[in-house]
Design an enzyme around this catalytic site. Structure first.
Site, PDB file in Angstrom:
ATOM      1  N   PRO A  62       0.814  -1.214   0.000  1.00 53.30           N
ATOM      2  CA  PRO A  62       0.000   0.000   0.000  1.00 53.30           C
ATOM      3  C   PRO A  62       0.852   1.271   0.000  1.00 53.30           C
ATOM      4  O   PRO A  62       2.012   1.269   0.410  1.00 53.30           O
ATOM      5  CB  PRO A  62      -0.806  -0.108   1.309  1.00 53.30           C
ATOM      6  CG  PRO A  62      -0.707  -1.537   1.720  1.00 53.30           C
ATOM      7  CD  PRO A  62       0.601  -2.038   1.210  1.00 53.30           C
ATOM      8  N   SER A  82       8.781   3.063   6.658  1.00 52.94           N
ATOM      9  CA  SER A  82       8.338   2.041   5.703  1.00 52.94           C
ATOM     10  C   SER A  82       7.047   1.423   6.216  1.00 52.94           C
ATOM     11  O   SER A  82       6.538   1.795   7.279  1.00 52.94           O
ATOM     12  CB  SER A  82       9.410   0.961   5.532  1.00 52.94           C
ATOM     13  OG  SER A  82       9.505   0.165   6.702  1.00 52.94           O
ATOM     14  N   LYS A  83       6.541   0.474   5.468  1.00 52.20           N
ATOM     15  CA  LYS A  83       5.289  -0.189   5.845  1.00 52.20           C
ATOM     16  C   LYS A  83       5.413  -0.933   7.174  1.00 52.20           C
ATOM     17  O   LYS A  83       4.415  -1.179   7.847  1.00 52.20           O
ATOM     18  CB  LYS A  83       4.859  -1.143   4.729  1.00 52.20           C
ATOM     19  CG  LYS A  83       4.664  -0.435   3.391  1.00 52.20           C
ATOM     20  CD  LYS A  83       4.436  -1.421   2.267  1.00 52.20           C
ATOM     21  CE  LYS A  83       4.417  -0.720   0.911  1.00 52.20           C
ATOM     22  NZ  LYS A  83       5.706  -0.153   0.529  1.00 52.20           N
ATOM     23  N   ARG A  84       6.621  -1.268   7.576  1.00 49.49           N
ATOM     24  CA  ARG A  84       6.806  -1.997   8.836  1.00 49.49           C
ATOM     25  C   ARG A  84       6.481  -1.121  10.048  1.00 49.49           C
ATOM     26  O   ARG A  84       6.309  -1.626  11.153  1.00 49.49           O
ATOM     27  CB  ARG A  84       8.258  -2.496   8.950  1.00 49.49           C
ATOM     28  CG  ARG A  84       9.263  -1.381   9.145  1.00 49.49           C
ATOM     29  CD  ARG A  84      10.681  -1.858   9.381  1.00 49.49           C
ATOM     30  NE  ARG A  84      11.584  -0.743   9.561  1.00 49.49           N
ATOM     31  CZ  ARG A  84      12.201  -0.109   8.578  1.00 49.49           C
ATOM     32  NH1 ARG A  84      12.024  -0.509   7.331  1.00 49.49           N
ATOM     33  NH2 ARG A  84      13.001   0.913   8.812  1.00 49.49           N
ATOM     34  N   ASP A  85       6.384   0.204   9.839  1.00 51.59           N
ATOM     35  CA  ASP A  85       6.145   1.112  10.953  1.00 51.59           C
ATOM     36  C   ASP A  85       4.689   1.181  11.384  1.00 51.59           C
ATOM     37  O   ASP A  85       4.355   1.898  12.323  1.00 51.59           O
ATOM     38  CB  ASP A  85       6.650   2.518  10.599  1.00 51.59           C
ATOM     39  CG  ASP A  85       8.165   2.577  10.573  1.00 51.59           C
ATOM     40  OD1 ASP A  85       8.771   2.540  11.654  1.00 51.59           O
ATOM     41  OD2 ASP A  85       8.744   2.615   9.473  1.00 51.59           O
TER      42      ASP A  85
END
Length: 312
Positions: free
Chosen positions: A28, A249-252
């Site tokens: 996303p 990043s998306k990991r956040d």
């Protein structure tokens, strides 16, 4: 014939502006990518220029099915408008191969059989992005790996350019990077090759992107001049940092992701992150209204240089 490259690159001042946004379809849309979209879009549109969109689906294992279509739809819903068809790197492999063959014919590239372990063992000093390639296979393949990468030859001289945000930059490719990969041993064209060919073919004059790509810019300038083309003007905006101090990043977490519901507020925050001081009342506006304010007020000169966390 080899074309000797200039040592100083300055931004274009009179060319019609052609900008671009080139996300990777790995999931996303998140806030860090939105900042790049906003900066590149407004910088191009404020000068009456064109804005292109390219999907960088160069590495198939990293591509998340459906994410490119979802990203493009969301950009439209947020008010972004691009010129011409969207370009997909996955459709351009023949073009990349033809350029690689041209460089090989001119003896500007060579095959390399070195594994990462062998490079680590033989490199005298670590570089900013890993070991500095010591030229092991420059005069014939010596590495033990059966699969071959293809590297571009570099020279022991400085490449100097003026970034529109980060200002003067200087790098000696031989001392700080080494001969760099254009085609990976696993059969994937390298980013450095694809991005230059894509921007060159599209006539891109201004590249606005994150500061994480600043260090690789001299490699791209070197390749431009090997191909007899003028590099674009570069503008590297600061990175949005996560709680761990690394690039967001998306990991956040979900708070970094963009959707229809939070789109206007996230556009406002992107403008604020880029130093544009949007008025507080725009937090209750529509995405089109927020982006419209940006179109009327954006100035690249107000964008800061320092990476920093997202203020919630």
């Amino acid at each position: 014939m080899f074309i000797k490259f200039m040592t100083a690159i300055v931004p274009h001042s009179h060319s019609p502006v052609i900008g671009r946004f080139a996300p990777s379809p790995t999931g996303p849309l998140h806030f860090g990518t939105l900042v790049a979209a906003v900066a590149s879009y407004l910088q191009a549109r404020r000068t009456g220029g064109r804005w292109l969109v390219r999907i960088e689906d160069l590495d198939p294992p990293r591509v998340v099915a459906g994410s490119a279509a979802a990203l493009l739809l969301l950009l439209e819903e947020l008010g972004f408008e691009w010129d011409g068809p969207v370009v997909y790197q996955s459709t351009r492999f023949e073009r990349y191969q033809s350029i690689l063959e041209e460089l090989r014919y001119r003896q500007l590239v060579f095959d390399c059989g070195c594994s990462r372990r062998e490079i680590l063992a033989s490199a005298p000093h670590p570089g900013e992005e890993g070991p500095i390639y010591p030229g092991t296979c420059r005069h014939g393949v010596r590495g033990s790996r059966r699969e071959r990468s293809v590297r571009l030859r570099v020279e022991d001289r400085d490449i100097h350019f003026v970034d529109g945000i980060q200002k003067e930059q200087r790098q000696n490719l031989e001392r700080e990077v080494g001969d760099f990969v254009l085609y990976r041993a696993d059969g994937v064209f390298a980013y450095q090759l694809a991005v230059v060919i894509d921007d060159m073919d599209a006539g891109v004059t201004h590249v606005v992107r994150g500061a994480d790509l600043l260090f690789s810019t001299p490699r791209q300038i070197r390749l431009y001049h090997c191909l007899g083309a003028e590099p674009p003007a570069y503008f590297h905006h600061p990175l949005v940092l996560g709680a761990d101090g690394q690039k967001l990043s998306k990991r956040d977490g979900d708070y970094t992701l963009i959707n229809q519901v939070n789109g206007a507020a996230q556009l406002w925050r992107a403008l604020a992150f880029l130093g544009q001081t949007p008025p507080p009342e725009l937090l209750d506006a529509t995405p089109h209204e927020v982006l419209g304010w940006g179109l009327a007020n954006f100035s690249i000169s107000r964008v800061g240089r320092e990476n920093r966390p997202l203020e919630l």
